[in-house]
Motif scaffolding. Structure first.
Motif, PDB file in Angstrom:
ATOM      1  N   SER A 177       0.892  -1.104   0.089  1.00  0.00           N
ATOM      2  CA  SER A 177      -0.161  -0.018   0.009  1.00  0.00           C
ATOM      3  C   SER A 177       0.785   1.339  -0.086  1.00  0.00           C
ATOM      4  O   SER A 177       0.567   2.177  -0.782  1.00  0.00           O
ATOM      5  CB  SER A 177      -0.966  -0.026   1.084  1.00  0.00           C
ATOM      6  OG  SER A 177      -0.296  -0.569   2.324  1.00  0.00           O
ATOM      7  N   ALA A 178       1.863   1.272   0.690  1.00  0.00           N
ATOM      8  CA  ALA A 178       2.937   2.225   0.694  1.00  0.00           C
ATOM      9  C   ALA A 178       3.666   2.457  -0.628  1.00  0.00           C
ATOM     10  O   ALA A 178       3.661   3.905  -0.953  1.00  0.00           O
ATOM     11  CB  ALA A 178       4.141   2.225   1.636  1.00  0.00           C
ATOM     12  N   ALA A 179       3.783   1.364  -1.177  1.00  0.00           N
ATOM     13  CA  ALA A 179       4.428   1.404  -2.455  1.00  0.00           C
ATOM     14  C   ALA A 179       3.356   2.151  -3.605  1.00  0.00           C
ATOM     15  O   ALA A 179       3.906   2.438  -4.864  1.00  0.00           O
ATOM     16  CB  ALA A 179       4.899   0.142  -3.048  1.00  0.00           C
ATOM     17  N   GLN A 180       2.043   2.126  -3.513  1.00  0.00           N
ATOM     18  CA  GLN A 180       1.154   2.853  -4.254  1.00  0.00           C
ATOM     19  C   GLN A 180       0.904   4.616  -3.561  1.00  0.00           C
ATOM     20  O   GLN A 180       0.172   5.050  -3.911  1.00  0.00           O
ATOM     21  CB  GLN A 180      -0.014   2.241  -4.168  1.00  0.00           C
ATOM     22  CG  GLN A 180      -0.071   1.148  -4.839  1.00  0.00           C
ATOM     23  CD  GLN A 180       0.514   0.905  -6.247  1.00  0.00           C
ATOM     24  OE1 GLN A 180       0.140   1.787  -7.216  1.00  0.00           O
ATOM     25  NE2 GLN A 180       1.580   0.171  -6.674  1.00  0.00           N
ATOM     26  N   GLY A 181       1.872   4.697  -2.624  1.00  0.00           N
ATOM     27  CA  GLY A 181       1.682   6.279  -2.457  1.00  0.00           C
ATOM     28  C   GLY A 181       0.839   6.414  -1.107  1.00  0.00           C
ATOM     29  O   GLY A 181       0.831   7.607  -0.560  1.00  0.00           O
ATOM     30  N   CYS A 182       0.426   5.277  -0.397  1.00  0.00           N
ATOM     31  CA  CYS A 182      -0.307   5.336   0.745  1.00  0.00           C
ATOM     32  C   CYS A 182       0.182   4.646   1.943  1.00  0.00           C
ATOM     33  O   CYS A 182      -0.503   3.454   2.186  1.00  0.00           O
ATOM     34  CB  CYS A 182      -1.729   4.714   0.505  1.00  0.00           C
ATOM     35  SG  CYS A 182      -2.535   5.697  -0.957  1.00  0.00           S
ATOM     36  N   PRO A 183       1.243   5.178   2.624  1.00  0.00           N
ATOM     37  CA  PRO A 183       1.441   4.418   3.848  1.00  0.00           C
ATOM     38  C   PRO A 183       0.756   4.677   5.059  1.00  0.00           C
ATOM     39  O   PRO A 183       0.287   5.728   5.558  1.00  0.00           O
ATOM     40  CB  PRO A 183       2.974   5.015   4.033  1.00  0.00           C
ATOM     41  CG  PRO A 183       2.947   6.431   3.437  1.00  0.00           C
ATOM     42  CD  PRO A 183       1.952   6.405   2.426  1.00  0.00           C
ATOM     43  N   LEU A 184       0.131   3.592   5.456  1.00  0.00           N
ATOM     44  CA  LEU A 184      -0.811   3.714   6.524  1.00  0.00           C
ATOM     45  C   LEU A 184      -0.236   3.324   7.710  1.00  0.00           C
ATOM     46  O   LEU A 184      -0.042   2.167   8.205  1.00  0.00           O
ATOM     47  CB  LEU A 184      -1.944   2.752   6.258  1.00  0.00           C
ATOM     48  CG  LEU A 184      -2.631   2.960   4.949  1.00  0.00           C
ATOM     49  CD1 LEU A 184      -3.860   1.788   4.832  1.00  0.00           C
ATOM     50  CD2 LEU A 184      -3.428   4.374   4.912  1.00  0.00           C
ATOM     51  N   LEU A 185       0.049   4.303   8.679  1.00  0.00           N
ATOM     52  CA  LEU A 185       0.787   4.180  10.037  1.00  0.00           C
ATOM     53  C   LEU A 185       0.081   3.671  10.971  1.00  0.00           C
ATOM     54  O   LEU A 185       0.697   2.797  11.881  1.00  0.00           O
ATOM     55  CB  LEU A 185       0.868   5.827  10.766  1.00  0.00           C
ATOM     56  CG  LEU A 185       1.519   5.969  11.793  1.00  0.00           C
ATOM     57  CD1 LEU A 185       2.897   5.495  11.642  1.00  0.00           C
ATOM     58  CD2 LEU A 185       1.349   7.451  12.503  1.00  0.00           C
ATOM     59  N   LEU A 186      -1.548   3.464  10.818  1.00  0.00           N
ATOM     60  CA  LEU A 186      -2.186   2.633  11.892  1.00  0.00           C
ATOM     61  C   LEU A 186      -2.071   0.999  11.514  1.00  0.00           C
ATOM     62  O   LEU A 186      -2.519   0.369  12.436  1.00  0.00           O
ATOM     63  CB  LEU A 186      -3.716   3.066  12.107  1.00  0.00           C
ATOM     64  CG  LEU A 186      -3.879   4.451  12.495  1.00  0.00           C
ATOM     65  CD1 LEU A 186      -5.321   4.982  12.882  1.00  0.00           C
ATOM     66  CD2 LEU A 186      -3.174   4.660  13.874  1.00  0.00           C
ATOM     67  N   LEU A 187      -1.522   0.787  10.543  1.00  0.00           N
ATOM     68  CA  LEU A 187      -1.150  -0.848  10.404  1.00  0.00           C
ATOM     69  C   LEU A 187      -0.478  -1.141  11.207  1.00  0.00           C
ATOM     70  O   LEU A 187      -0.384  -2.296  11.956  1.00  0.00           O
ATOM     71  CB  LEU A 187      -0.817  -1.173   9.005  1.00  0.00           C
ATOM     72  CG  LEU A 187      -1.820  -1.116   7.865  1.00  0.00           C
ATOM     73  CD1 LEU A 187      -1.214  -1.191   6.536  1.00  0.00           C
ATOM     74  CD2 LEU A 187      -2.802  -2.071   8.041  1.00  0.00           C
ATOM     75  N   LEU A 188       0.808  -0.437  11.889  1.00  0.00           N
ATOM     76  CA  LEU A 188       1.717  -0.511  12.554  1.00  0.00           C
ATOM     77  C   LEU A 188       1.184  -0.670  14.238  1.00  0.00           C
ATOM     78  O   LEU A 188       1.620  -1.556  14.993  1.00  0.00           O
ATOM     79  CB  LEU A 188       2.911   0.526  12.939  1.00  0.00           C
ATOM     80  CG  LEU A 188       3.993   0.560  11.910  1.00  0.00           C
ATOM     81  CD1 LEU A 188       3.448   0.769  10.456  1.00  0.00           C
ATOM     82  CD2 LEU A 188       4.760   1.448  12.300  1.00  0.00           C
ATOM     83  N   VAL A 189       0.285  -0.076  14.344  1.00  0.00           N
ATOM     84  CA  VAL A 189      -0.320   0.428  15.561  1.00  0.00           C
ATOM     85  C   VAL A 189      -1.593  -1.092  16.116  1.00  0.00           C
ATOM     86  O   VAL A 189      -1.485  -1.655  16.888  1.00  0.00           O
ATOM     87  CB  VAL A 189      -0.978   1.705  15.836  1.00  0.00           C
ATOM     88  CG1 VAL A 189      -1.642   1.880  17.308  1.00  0.00           C
ATOM     89  CG2 VAL A 189       0.174   2.731  15.914  1.00  0.00           C
TER      90      VAL A 189
END
Ligand code: FAD
Length: 384
Positions: free
Chosen positions: A76-88
């Protein structure tokens, strides 16, 4: 050793890419500039089972491991959308609840977390403790059957989007060392006595940060996660996943930024040739690409070690360090390649710099990783 992508990972990466591509980098950048949650993308990924890909199947998850969650973060980040809450929510809270949550906690929270309908965020950082977990001063004290929490947490991401917070609190003190004995609590975001105040962060991010005030916040006995006073070990189970998914996010950010930069460098001609034919441009991008791919290898290794129940602390730390440095170098190179356009809102690179810069500091800062490697890999004296 097999360094090829497993067919299931290739398929997962392609599926996540397909969902995220429909949103694209401009969607993320606009939400980051407006500090608005990326709800639509979260829901779309949740609907396909990607948000809970690592959670147990019996609770509606994908039954995969950290390797699969890392693929979701990276793709998802490689499409320009890094989602911080996936980590959380998916990594730390999900992993801790799946391992230590009571059957009732698991039944209540994991299915909605798996589908993306509910988020459980994570609160450990305190104004006076920071990187030193032993100094945490938020306390939880038993009062009859209940627990009463008192203290302050800050920089807690996504509280406005979440239904509950996994809170690390002190429930005792170790006689010998004076270190706090910690416990974990699942605190509903609307618990009486809990106030969340927005903490403005200058870096453009879709997720908002909050200061949490626990003013005798009361929760029932069923809020305790796992064993009392064993929170330190329990939270450690989630810290490697948080580092690995942070690394995966950085790998994705790096790949996206470099793809954008290379595209720009191939097409932008200000003298007689595309700017990408100048080695002053191409070598910087090539170096960044090498560093991102090296970080990707260590990230995959760390995830594999965790999933195979082998010690993963060293690899997780190294992956997070390498990937954050590589992502920052890649985004910086992409900004430079774009010239003035690198700073424009239209090209969406500055929000990527913001999240990559955050990931050098959090969830664990670069210097604490260097401390870890100095001490554990190189057997040097502990410095702090
Ligand atoms: C946008 C954002 C989102 C966040 N989200 C969350 C969240 O959801 N939940 C949560 O609990 N926390 C969250 N945090 C907090 C984050 O995890 C901490 O900021 C981070 O762990 C560093 O802690 P600190 O800021 O207290 O830095 P400090 O511990 O004060 O350290 C400051 C700096 O000093 C240096 N340093 C410290 N100790 C040492 C040492 N022993 N040796 C060498 N150098 C050292 C490092 O360079 C470090 O960056 C978030 C932070 C930000 C900015």
């Amino acid at each position: 050793m097999d360094f090829t992508d497993q067919p299931e990972h290739t398929a997962l990466r392609e599926a996540v890419r397909a969902v995220t591509r429909a949103f694209g980098g401009s969607y993320f950048a606009e939400h980051a500039e407006r500090r608005e949650p990326t709800d639509e993308l979260w829901r779309a990924l949740g609907k396909q089972g990607f948000i809970g890909v690592n959670l147990p199947e019996e609770f509606g998850g994908g039954g995969g491991g950290l390797a699969e969650l890392a693929v979701v973060c990276e793709a998802s980040a490689a499409q320009g959308c890094p989602l911080l809450l996936l980590l959380v929510s998916s990594a730390i809270s999900g992993e801790v609840l799946a391992r230590y949550g009571s059957p009732a906690q698991q039944r209540t929270w994991l299915p909605a977390m798996a589908t993306g309908e509910s988020k459980v965020v994570f609160a450990i950082t305190e104004p006076d403790a920071g990187s030193n977990t032993h100094k945490l001063s938020t306390t939880a004290v038993r009062d009859g059957e209940d627990w009463v929490l008192r203290g302050t947490k800050y920089y807690i991401s996504g509280v406005d989007e979440a239904d509950a917070i996994l809170v690390v609190a002190r429930t005792g003190r170790e006689e010998a060392t004076g270190h706090g004995l910690l416990s974990l609590f699942l605190v509903p975001t609307d618990a009486p006595g809990l106030t969340a105040t927005p903490l403005p962060v200058a870096a453009p991010l879709p997720e908002r940060q909050f200061t949490l005030f626990f003013d005798d916040a009361r929760v029932g006995a069923d809020a305790l996660v796992g064993e009392p006073d064993h929170g330190f070990d329990q939270v450690f189970h989630g810290l490697n996943p948080e580092r690995v998914t942070g690394a995966a996010l950085c790998v994705g950010i790096g790949r996206y930024a470099l793809a954008k930069a290379a595209d720009y460098a191939r097409n932008r001609t200000v003298w007689d040739v595309p700017i990408g034919s100048h080695q002053g441009v191409s070598h910087v991008l090539a170096k960044a690409a090498i560093e991102v791919e090296l970080a990707a290898l260590m990230t995959a290794r760390a995830a594999w070690l965790h999933d195979h129940h082998q010690p993963a602390g060293e690899a997780s730390n190294m992956a997070k360090y390498a990937a954050a440095e590589a992502a920052l170098a890649a985004v910086d190179a992409a900004i430079q390649t774009h010239g003035g356009n690198g700073l424009s809102a239209e090209y969406g690179l500055v929000p990527l710099w913001g999240i990559a810069r955050l990931l050098r500091i959090a969830p664990v800062n670069r210097e604490m990783i260097l401390n870890y490697v100095a001490q554990h890999t190189l057997d040097l004296p502990r410095s702090y």
